[in-house]
Design a protein around this motif. Structure first.
Motif, PDB file in Angstrom:
ATOM      1  N   ILE A 182       0.740  -1.066   0.006  1.00  0.00           N
ATOM      2  CA  ILE A 182      -0.225   0.083  -0.125  1.00  0.00           C
ATOM      3  C   ILE A 182       0.893   1.432  -0.147  1.00  0.00           C
ATOM      4  N   GLU A 183       2.034   1.415   1.009  1.00  0.00           N
ATOM      5  CA  GLU A 183       2.668   2.215   1.119  1.00  0.00           C
ATOM      6  C   GLU A 183       3.473   2.826  -0.324  1.00  0.00           C
ATOM      7  N   LEU A 184       3.879   1.907  -1.093  1.00  0.00           N
ATOM      8  CA  LEU A 184       4.501   1.721  -2.289  1.00  0.00           C
ATOM      9  C   LEU A 184       3.539   2.350  -3.346  1.00  0.00           C
ATOM     10  N   GLU A 190       1.525   9.671  -5.805  1.00  0.00           N
ATOM     11  CA  GLU A 190       1.904  10.796  -5.741  1.00  0.00           C
ATOM     12  C   GLU A 190       2.816  11.316  -6.981  1.00  0.00           C
ATOM     13  N   ARG A 191       3.307  10.374  -7.354  1.00  0.00           N
ATOM     14  CA  ARG A 191       4.056  10.531  -8.631  1.00  0.00           C
ATOM     15  C   ARG A 191       3.079  11.034  -9.883  1.00  0.00           C
ATOM     16  N   LEU A 192       1.974  10.128  -9.616  1.00  0.00           N
ATOM     17  CA  LEU A 192       0.981  10.139 -10.724  1.00  0.00           C
ATOM     18  C   LEU A 192       0.356  11.917 -10.686  1.00  0.00           C
ATOM     19  N   ILE A 193       0.190  12.463  -9.310  1.00  0.00           N
ATOM     20  CA  ILE A 193      -0.240  13.868  -9.230  1.00  0.00           C
ATOM     21  C   ILE A 193       0.980  14.669  -9.953  1.00  0.00           C
ATOM     22  N   GLU A 194       2.134  14.587  -9.483  1.00  0.00           N
ATOM     23  CA  GLU A 194       3.242  15.233  -9.996  1.00  0.00           C
ATOM     24  C   GLU A 194       3.144  15.404 -11.424  1.00  0.00           C
ATOM     25  N   VAL A 195       2.849  14.417 -12.268  1.00  0.00           N
ATOM     26  CA  VAL A 195       2.947  14.416 -13.486  1.00  0.00           C
ATOM     27  C   VAL A 195       1.736  14.767 -14.253  1.00  0.00           C
ATOM     28  N   ASP A 196       0.510  15.501 -13.276  1.00  0.00           N
ATOM     29  CA  ASP A 196      -0.650  15.974 -13.845  1.00  0.00           C
ATOM     30  C   ASP A 196      -1.439  14.616 -14.293  1.00  0.00           C
ATOM     31  N   GLY A 197      -1.318  13.439 -13.876  1.00  0.00           N
ATOM     32  CA  GLY A 197      -2.116  12.323 -14.172  1.00  0.00           C
ATOM     33  C   GLY A 197      -3.221  12.045 -13.371  1.00  0.00           C
ATOM     34  N   ALA A 198      -3.433  12.691 -12.347  1.00  0.00           N
ATOM     35  CA  ALA A 198      -4.508  12.448 -11.269  1.00  0.00           C
ATOM     36  C   ALA A 198      -4.807  13.631 -10.493  1.00  0.00           C
ATOM     37  N   TYR A 199      -6.160  13.460 -10.109  1.00  0.00           N
ATOM     38  CA  TYR A 199      -6.467  14.709  -9.185  1.00  0.00           C
ATOM     39  C   TYR A 199      -7.300  14.356  -8.156  1.00  0.00           C
ATOM     40  N   VAL A 200      -7.510  15.253  -6.990  1.00  0.00           N
ATOM     41  CA  VAL A 200      -8.539  14.803  -5.816  1.00  0.00           C
ATOM     42  C   VAL A 200      -9.741  15.509  -6.071  1.00  0.00           C
ATOM     43  N   GLU A 230      -2.191  18.650  -1.493  1.00  0.00           N
ATOM     44  CA  GLU A 230      -2.657  19.117  -0.089  1.00  0.00           C
ATOM     45  C   GLU A 230      -3.819  18.248   0.119  1.00  0.00           C
ATOM     46  N   ARG A 231      -4.772  18.358  -1.192  1.00  0.00           N
ATOM     47  CA  ARG A 231      -6.047  17.426  -0.891  1.00  0.00           C
ATOM     48  C   ARG A 231      -5.640  16.023  -0.707  1.00  0.00           C
ATOM     49  N   TRP A 232      -4.656  15.547  -1.380  1.00  0.00           N
ATOM     50  CA  TRP A 232      -4.279  14.044  -1.320  1.00  0.00           C
ATOM     51  C   TRP A 232      -3.816  13.869   0.213  1.00  0.00           C
ATOM     52  N   HIS A 233      -3.166  14.848   0.688  1.00  0.00           N
ATOM     53  CA  HIS A 233      -2.638  14.457   2.127  1.00  0.00           C
ATOM     54  C   HIS A 233      -3.794  14.713   3.144  1.00  0.00           C
ATOM     55  N   LYS A 234      -4.749  15.329   2.683  1.00  0.00           N
ATOM     56  CA  LYS A 234      -6.006  15.446   3.643  1.00  0.00           C
ATOM     57  C   LYS A 234      -6.806  14.195   3.670  1.00  0.00           C
ATOM     58  N   MET A 235      -6.572  13.603   2.512  1.00  0.00           N
ATOM     59  CA  MET A 235      -7.155  12.209   2.672  1.00  0.00           C
ATOM     60  C   MET A 235      -7.002  11.122   3.591  1.00  0.00           C
ATOM     61  N   PHE A 236      -5.835  11.548   3.965  1.00  0.00           N
ATOM     62  CA  PHE A 236      -5.293  10.641   5.233  1.00  0.00           C
ATOM     63  C   PHE A 236      -5.747  10.903   6.577  1.00  0.00           C
ATOM     64  N   SER A 237      -6.441  12.227   6.621  1.00  0.00           N
ATOM     65  CA  SER A 237      -6.756  12.739   7.870  1.00  0.00           C
ATOM     66  C   SER A 237      -8.045  13.523   7.976  1.00  0.00           C
ATOM     67  N   GLU A 238      -8.213  14.507   7.134  1.00  0.00           N
ATOM     68  CA  GLU A 238      -9.104  15.280   7.266  1.00  0.00           C
ATOM     69  C   GLU A 238     -10.384  14.815   6.576  1.00  0.00           C
ATOM     70  N   GLN A 243     -15.833  11.801   0.867  1.00  0.00           N
ATOM     71  CA  GLN A 243     -15.752  13.491   0.723  1.00  0.00           C
ATOM     72  C   GLN A 243     -14.718  13.702  -0.170  1.00  0.00           C
ATOM     73  N   ALA A 244     -13.938  12.801  -0.593  1.00  0.00           N
ATOM     74  CA  ALA A 244     -12.721  12.932  -1.607  1.00  0.00           C
ATOM     75  C   ALA A 244     -12.222  11.545  -2.101  1.00  0.00           C
ATOM     76  N   ILE A 245     -11.990  11.488  -3.342  1.00  0.00           N
ATOM     77  CA  ILE A 245     -11.488  10.451  -4.199  1.00  0.00           C
ATOM     78  C   ILE A 245     -10.148  11.001  -5.086  1.00  0.00           C
ATOM     79  N   LEU A 246      -9.216   9.918  -5.337  1.00  0.00           N
ATOM     80  CA  LEU A 246      -8.319  10.532  -6.090  1.00  0.00           C
ATOM     81  C   LEU A 246      -8.668   9.878  -7.599  1.00  0.00           C
ATOM     82  N   ARG A 247      -8.538  10.780  -8.471  1.00  0.00           N
ATOM     83  CA  ARG A 247      -9.102  10.443  -9.857  1.00  0.00           C
ATOM     84  C   ARG A 247      -8.005  10.283 -11.038  1.00  0.00           C
TER      85      ARG A 247
END
Ligand SMILES: [Zn+2]
Length: 587
Positions: A182-184, A190-200, A230-238, A243-247
Motif C-alpha cells: 500500500i505504501e508503495l 503521488e508521482r501520478l499527481i506530480e505528472v498531472d495524471g491524477a487529481y483529488v 494538499e488534498r491528497w494529504h488531507k485524504m489521510f486525515s481530514e 468526501q474525496a477520491i483520487l481520480r
C-alpha cells in the motif's frame, strides 16, 4: 542448425517413451507432436528439427525394447515419480496457444484473486491456465491476493482460496498480498499527481456519477498540482469517506466510459483482515492491478473478458508513470449451465437456506466439487480441454462428469443399493444347494481391479430388489448379479412401505437375462443419498435441485471411509460424505 543439448535430450526422452509405449517402434510424427507440445517455442523451427528427430527415432528403434526401457529410466527418473501429471501436461499443452512475445525462461504470470468469497470453477480456470503457461515457458507463477477493499474481504476467504489451490495442486512460485504494497502504491499515486495524471475530487458521489454520464469536467480538475497534493494529504486525515477520491485524469469525453476520470483511491474506514486499521486510503482494482503487475515483473497478464474495457485504463496508468507494460490477454469466464458462480446469486440462496452453505453440492465452488467427488485432476483436464477461448463458455456440467468418470471408474468399489421408493421384498423359494439355509457369498468389489478385493455378504432367501424390475419380471427370469437366477412368480400389494414378491430359484449359470442388483435382507443398512442437479432452470431457482433418496444398501456401504468414492450399480458414482450419507457425483 545446431540443436541445443537440452532439446536433443528432450527429443531422445520423448522418442524412447513413444517407443516403449508402442512395442518398441517410435514414430517421427508422434515424437514431433510431443516435442512441440512440451516446447511450443520450437514450433517455428520444427522443419529444421525433423532431420534430428528422424535420426534419434531411427537410433531408438534399433534398440531392443528392454534397452529402450532402461535408457528411458536412466534419463527420466523424475518424470516417473510424477509421471501421470507430466504426461497429462504434455498432452494438454497443445490446447493452449502460444503466448505472444513469450521468451522461454522469462515468462511471468499471476493469478490475482480478491479474497472476498469462496473459490469456484472460474477461479480454477484462471489459476490453472496461469500456472500451465508459466510451466510451459519454464517461467514463474505468482499468486497475488488483490486485497484492497477491506469491506468485502475476510481472513477465511484467503484460507479458502489457499485451500482450493492446494487441492487443485496449483503451486505458486511466490505468494503475496497487494495490501503489503500500500505504501508503495501511495508513492506511485503521488508521482501520478506530480505528472498531472491524477487529481483529488471532492464533489459529491451523485455529482461525480452524473458528470461522468454526461462527460462534464468538474471544477476540481483544473486546480493546481500543489492543491491536489494538499488534498491528497488531507485524504489521510481530514476528509471522511465519500468526501474525496483520487481520480485518474483521463478523458471525460471518451467513448470508453472507464476512461472518464475513474477512481484510483478512495477512503474506506473499515478493518482490513490483515492490516487492521493501519490504512484508510485504499487503491481501486484498476490502480493496484496495473502497478502490481508491472512491478512484479508479470509479462503476460491474463484476465477474464469482463475486464476488456478496462485495458485502456490499465495501459494509460502505466504510460503516465513510465512503467513497464505487461501484455494483457483476455479469456472467457467459465461457469456451468444452471450453476451460477456469482456471489450475487449464491449469497441470497445461502441466507434464505435454499442451499446449505458454500460447499453445498449443487454449487460450482471448489469446496462443493470436492465434496461431490470431483477429482482435482479432472478439473485441470477439463479446463485445459476447453483451451484458451475468448468466446463465452458455459459448458454443461456433464462434460466435467465425463472426464471425472474416466478417472474414478477404475478405483470405485461397486456396491448394491435399492431405493426405498422403488423397493420390493422378495422371498426366493425352492432354493437348492448351499444357499438353502443361509450362508455367505464373496463378491468382487470391482470387475477388473483386483486390488479392490472382495466383500462377504450374508444371504438367506430374502432380498430387497428394485420394485420396477420386479414388476417387469413377473413370469420372467432375472439374474441377481453375481449370485443366481430367479423367476418372479407373484407380487403382493405394498405393506409397510414396500411390496412383497415371491420368486423361485432357477439356476446358477450366467444367462442373457436382465441383471438386477440386490440387497440381502440379512445384510441391509439404511443410507441416504443426496443427488444434486441444476440449481437454476431457465433462470429460476429449481426447488427440486437436491433430491434426497433413502435406500437399502449392503452393510459394506456403512464401513467405507468418508471421502471414498463408490459406484452403486445401476445408479451412479457417489462419494461418502459422512456415516451413511452419500453424495451422488454423477452417473
Ligand atoms: Zn470534483
Amino acid at each position: 542448425m545446431v540443436v541445443e543439448e537440452d532439446t536433443l535430450l528432450l527429443i531422445r526422452r520423448l522418442a524412447l517413451r513413444n517407443a516403449v509405449e508402442h512395442d518398441g517402434k517410435a514414430m517421427v510424427d508422434k515424437v514431433t507432436a510431443k516435442v512441440i507440445a512440451v516446447r511450443p517455442d520450437l514450433r517455428s523451427s520444427v522443419k529444421v528439427l525433423i532431420p534430428t528427430i528422424s535420426a534419434v527415432v531411427d537410433e531408438v528403434n534399433r534398440l531392443s525394447i528392454e534397452e529402450q526401457r532402461s535408457s528411458l529410466e536412466a534419463i527420466e527418473p523424475k518424470e516417473r515419480a510424477d509421471g501421470e501429471h507430466a504426461e497429462r501436461r504434455e498432452q494438454y499443452a497443445t490446447t493452449l496457444p502460444q503466448l505472444p512475445d513469450a521468451v522461454m525462461g522469462s515468462v511471468v504470470t499471476r493469478f490475482p484473486p480478491e479474497p472476498n468469497g469462496y473459490p469456484h470453477i472460474g477461479h480454477a480456470k484462471a489459476a490453472i491456465i496461469d500456472e500451465e503457461y508459466a510451466r510451459m515457458y519454464k517461467g514463474r507463477f505468482i499468486l497475488r491476493f488483490d486485497d484492497t477493499n477491506p469491506v468485502k474481504e475476510r481472513r477465511e476467504y484467503y484460507d479458502a482460496i489457499m485451500d482450493g489451490l492446494r487441492w487443485l495442486n496449483v503451486k505458486p512460485d511466490l505468494i503475496k498480498n497487494t495490501s503489503d504494497d500500500i505504501e508503495l502504491l501511495y508513492r506511485y499515486a503521488e508521482r501520478l499527481i506530480e505528472v498531472d495524471g491524477a487529481y483529488v475530487c471532492t464533489c459529491k458521489p451523485d455529482t461525480i456519477k452524473r458528470n461522468r454520464a454526461s462527460s462534464i469536467e468538474c471544477a476540481c480538475r483544473s486546480l493546481s498540482r500543489d492543491e491536489h497534493m494538499e488534498r491528497w494529504h488531507k485524504m489521510f486525515s481530514e476528509y471522511r469517506a465519500n468526501q474525496a477520491i483520487l481520480r485518474f485524469k483521463g478523458d471525460m469525453r471518451s467513448s470508453n466510459t472507464v476512461m472518464r476520470d475513474p477512481t484510483l483511491f478512495r477512503i474506506i474506514e473499515h478493518e482490513h483482515p490483515l492490516k487492521g486499521y493501519r490504512y484508510r486510503v485504499w487503491p481501486t482494482y484498476d490502480f493496484a492491478a496495473s502497478i502490481e503487475d508491472s512491478i512484479d515483473g508479470v509479462t503476460h497478464a491474463l484476465r477474464s473478458k469482463e475486464y476488456e474495457l478496462r485495458n485502456e485504463l490499465y495501459y494509460a496508468i502505466l504510460d503516465r508513470l513510465g512503467l513497464r507494460k505487461p501484455i494483457v490477454l483476455e479469456f472467457s469466464r467459465l461457469e456451468f449451465e444452471g450453476m451460477p458462480v456469482s456471489k450475487r446469486m449464491i449469497t441470497p440462496l445461502i441466507e434464505k437456506g435454499l442451499v446449505n452453505g458454500w460447499d453445498d453440492p449443487r454449487l460450482p465452488t471448489l469446496a462443493a466439487l470436492r465434496r461431490r467427488g470431483i477429482k482435482p485432476e479432472a478439473i485441470r483436464e477439463f479446463v485445459l480441454s476447453l483451451g484458451f477461448t475468448k468466446a463465452d463458455t458455459k459448458p454443461p456440467f456433464e462434460l466435467l462428469e465425463a472426464i471425472n468418470r474416466k478417472m474414478i471408474d477404475a478405483d470405485a468399489t461397486r456396491l448394491f443399493m435399492v431405493r426405498l421408493d422403488d423397493c420390493a421384498r422378495v422371498k426366493v423359494n425352492r432354493l437348492d444347494g448351499v444357499y438353502a439355509d443361509g450362508t455367505t457369498v464373496k463378491i468382487r468389489n470391482h470387475p477388473t481391479n483386483d486390488a479392490l478385493g472382495s466383500r462377504i455378504i450374508k444371504v438367506r432367501d430374502e432380498f430387497y430388489l428394485p420394485l420396477s424390475d420386479v414388476i417387469n419380471a413377473i413370469g420372467k427370469e432375472i439374474r441377481l448379479i453375481d449370485l443366481y437366477n430367479i423367476m418372479i412368480e407373484r407380487l403382493e400389494p405394498s405393506e409397510g412401505g414396500y411390496a412383497r414378491a415371491y420368486a423361485i430359484f432357477t439356476g446358477y449359470e450366467v444367462k442373457d437375462v436382465k441383471k438386477v442388483q440386490w440387497v440381502s435382507v440379512d445384510d441391509a443398512v439404511q443410507i441416504t443419498v443426496l443427488v444434486p442437479t441444476h440449481l437454476y432452470v431457465d433462470g429460476a431457482y429449481n426447488p427440486k435441485s437436491l433430491e434426497i433418496i433413502h435406500a437399502y444398501a449392503e452393510s459394506y456401504a456403512g464401513r467405507i471411509g468418508v471421502g471414498s468414492i463408490v459406484q452403486f450399480v445401476r445408479f451412479g458414482f457417489c462419494r461418502v460424505d459422512a456415516d451413511g450419507i452419500f453424495i451422488m457425483s454423477h452417473k
